[in-house]
Scaffold this motif. Sequence first.
Motif, short mmCIF file in Angstrom:
data_model
loop_
_atom_site.label_atom_id
_atom_site.label_comp_id
_atom_site.label_asym_id
_atom_site.label_seq_id
_atom_site.Cartn_x
_atom_site.Cartn_y
_atom_site.Cartn_z
N ALA A 66 0.71 -1.16 0.04
CA ALA A 66 0.08 -0.01 0.04
C ALA A 66 0.87 1.31 -0.05
O ALA A 66 0.46 2.40 -0.48
N GLY A 67 2.20 1.15 0.48
CA GLY A 67 3.08 2.45 0.64
C GLY A 67 4.15 1.94 1.64
O GLY A 67 4.26 1.11 2.26
N PRO A 106 8.99 3.86 -3.16
CA PRO A 106 7.95 5.07 -3.49
C PRO A 106 7.03 5.15 -2.12
O PRO A 106 7.17 4.45 -1.31
N SER A 107 6.70 6.55 -1.98
CA SER A 107 5.86 6.69 -0.87
C SER A 107 4.32 6.01 -1.01
O SER A 107 3.65 5.74 0.06
N GLY A 108 3.68 6.18 -2.01
CA GLY A 108 2.50 5.48 -2.53
C GLY A 108 2.43 3.89 -2.66
O GLY A 108 3.76 3.31 -2.63
N PRO A 109 1.63 3.39 -3.36
CA PRO A 109 1.25 2.06 -3.53
C PRO A 109 2.50 1.44 -4.67
O PRO A 109 2.87 2.48 -5.49
N PHE A 110 3.15 0.45 -4.53
CA PHE A 110 4.13 -0.13 -5.32
C PHE A 110 3.92 -1.70 -5.19
O PHE A 110 3.43 -2.24 -4.25
N ASP A 114 4.82 3.34 4.53
CA ASP A 114 4.91 3.12 5.80
C ASP A 114 4.30 1.67 5.97
O ASP A 114 4.74 0.94 7.07
N GLU A 115 3.28 1.04 5.51
CA GLU A 115 3.13 -0.32 5.52
C GLU A 115 4.39 -1.18 5.27
O GLU A 115 4.11 -2.34 5.96
N TRP A 116 5.03 -1.06 4.21
CA TRP A 116 6.21 -1.64 4.16
C TRP A 116 7.14 -1.62 5.46
O TRP A 116 7.75 -2.89 5.80
#
Length: 252
Positions: free
Chosen positions: A195-196, A235-239, A198-200
Amino acid sequence: MTFDVAADSYQRFMGRYSEPLAVEFVRLADPQPGQRALDVGCGPGAVTALLVDRLGAAGVCAIDPSAPFVAAVRERLPGVDVRQGTAEVLPWADAGFDHVLAQLVVHFMRDPVAALREMARVTRTGGLVAASVWDYAGARSPLSVFWSAVAERDPEHPGEASLAGARAGHLAELFESARLADAEAAELTVRVPVAGFDEWWQPFTLGVGPAGAYLAGLDEPARADLRTGCAGRLPSGPFDLTATAWLVTARV
């Protein structure tokens, strides 16, 4: 380094990668109804559950040194013979299984060659021994970004690239040293949506495995600096995160 953590912590840290890897691992092992299989270093049960889907609970056994993981698999998969112990001393008789599988565990074994010999010992003639390890040395593991940032800040730290089976060809060498002839090597690759950043990042704070232990040993400024280093690589967003594991199989 510890895996004496809650099964949920491991699941959040590695489960989202190990579960799709398990699908490919079991598909290639191809256990058939009526056969018996052993999951060595079963963790919270990603491979075990897929084996039960194919063989039924009575046809599957599992072992792991982590008491929380053993408890989680027993609760998740009633009827499976799940024991606490190590791969180097498997508590089953000779030639009792058609498939003996070890996903993402060879690199944590105290004596990988002895453990692979034990796996062969409990496998029937013609049965399959199989193992997989992330390609840490090739920087293709789910944790490669983390260890790359560590290396930039702490060049003397070995990371996980030097662990058993984690570099090209080494897992096959271990099989050969264990007298598992005609070992076949392959690669398994999974792609996991994230998801981004922070989730990682958050699962690294749960203290799981070498990466979690390393992070837990840093003071707060060093942790923040390492987090910044990782963030600059993603990336800060989804990847999507792509990870590749070495796979070796051999017939006994």
